[in-house]
Design a protein around this motif. Structure first.
Motif, mmCIF file in Angstrom:
data_model
loop_
_atom_site.group_PDB
_atom_site.id
_atom_site.type_symbol
_atom_site.label_atom_id
_atom_site.label_comp_id
_atom_site.label_asym_id
_atom_site.label_seq_id
_atom_site.Cartn_x
_atom_site.Cartn_y
_atom_site.Cartn_z
ATOM 1 N N SER A 134 0.847 -1.193 0.000
ATOM 2 C CA SER A 134 0.000 0.000 0.000
ATOM 3 C C SER A 134 0.884 1.244 0.000
ATOM 4 O O SER A 134 2.094 1.180 0.225
ATOM 5 N N HIS A 135 0.267 2.396 -0.219
ATOM 6 C CA HIS A 135 0.972 3.677 -0.205
ATOM 7 C C HIS A 135 1.672 3.869 1.143
ATOM 8 O O HIS A 135 2.841 4.265 1.202
ATOM 9 N N ASP A 136 0.962 3.580 2.219
ATOM 10 C CA ASP A 136 1.524 3.768 3.558
ATOM 11 C C ASP A 136 2.707 2.835 3.826
ATOM 12 O O ASP A 136 3.692 3.232 4.448
ATOM 13 N N GLN A 137 2.636 1.598 3.354
ATOM 14 C CA GLN A 137 3.743 0.658 3.549
ATOM 15 C C GLN A 137 4.994 1.126 2.814
ATOM 16 O O GLN A 137 6.098 1.064 3.362
ATOM 17 N N ALA B 263 5.700 4.250 1.904
ATOM 18 C CA ALA B 263 6.175 5.467 2.556
ATOM 19 C C ALA B 263 6.966 5.122 3.819
ATOM 20 O O ALA B 263 8.027 5.702 4.082
ATOM 21 N N GLU B 264 6.495 4.169 4.582
ATOM 22 C CA GLU B 264 7.180 3.746 5.808
ATOM 23 C C GLU B 264 8.533 3.094 5.487
ATOM 24 O O GLU B 264 9.538 3.371 6.143
ATOM 25 N N LYS C 101 11.748 10.265 1.503
ATOM 26 C CA LYS C 101 10.346 10.620 1.706
ATOM 27 C C LYS C 101 9.596 10.483 0.384
ATOM 28 O O LYS C 101 10.049 10.944 -0.652
ATOM 29 N N LYS D 220 1.575 10.006 -4.855
ATOM 30 C CA LYS D 220 0.775 8.815 -4.536
ATOM 31 C C LYS D 220 1.409 7.573 -5.152
ATOM 32 O O LYS D 220 1.617 7.507 -6.359
#
Length: 105
Positions: free
Chosen positions: A73-76, A78-79, A87, A91
């Motif tokens: 996912s996007h969050d995974q 980014a992390e 950074k 998207k």
């Protein structure tokens, strides 16, 4: 010696056990190599129906639990990038779509 009779359920399961690429357990009755068969993958426990029992031995992975089928996912993403000092700017869609990344400097 070739054999013209079809394998029993036990013989087909033994053949599955000898095939070490993907570990399967026979769920349905084996009716012949050109007939459908239902198998359970020992890794994930899910049942898969193969349209041709003879082609099972050409399968290289479980289509349900293979790592190739999981998309981050996007969050995974980014992390993961933050862990190495980057950074995500934009998207994230998939690993083939370009996205901007900003360095921490």
């Amino acid at each position: 010696m070739t054999r013209n009779t079809k394998l029993s359920n036990e013989e087909y399961q033994q053949k599955l056990d000898e095939y070490k690429v993907v570990e399967w357990v026979l769920v349905s009755n084996y009716l012949g190599k050109s007939r459908p068969v239902t198998l359970r993958h020992k890794g994930c426990g899910r049942e898969v129906e193969h349209p041709n029992a003879g082609n099972v031995f050409k399968v290289k992975n479980c289509k349900l639990c293979s790592p190739e089928n999981f998309k981050k996912s996007h969050d995974q993403v980014a992390e993961d990038l933050l862990k190495i000092g980057l950074k995500l700017h934009g998207k994230y869609i998939n690993d083939r779509t370009k996205v901007a990344i900003v360095t921490g400097k």
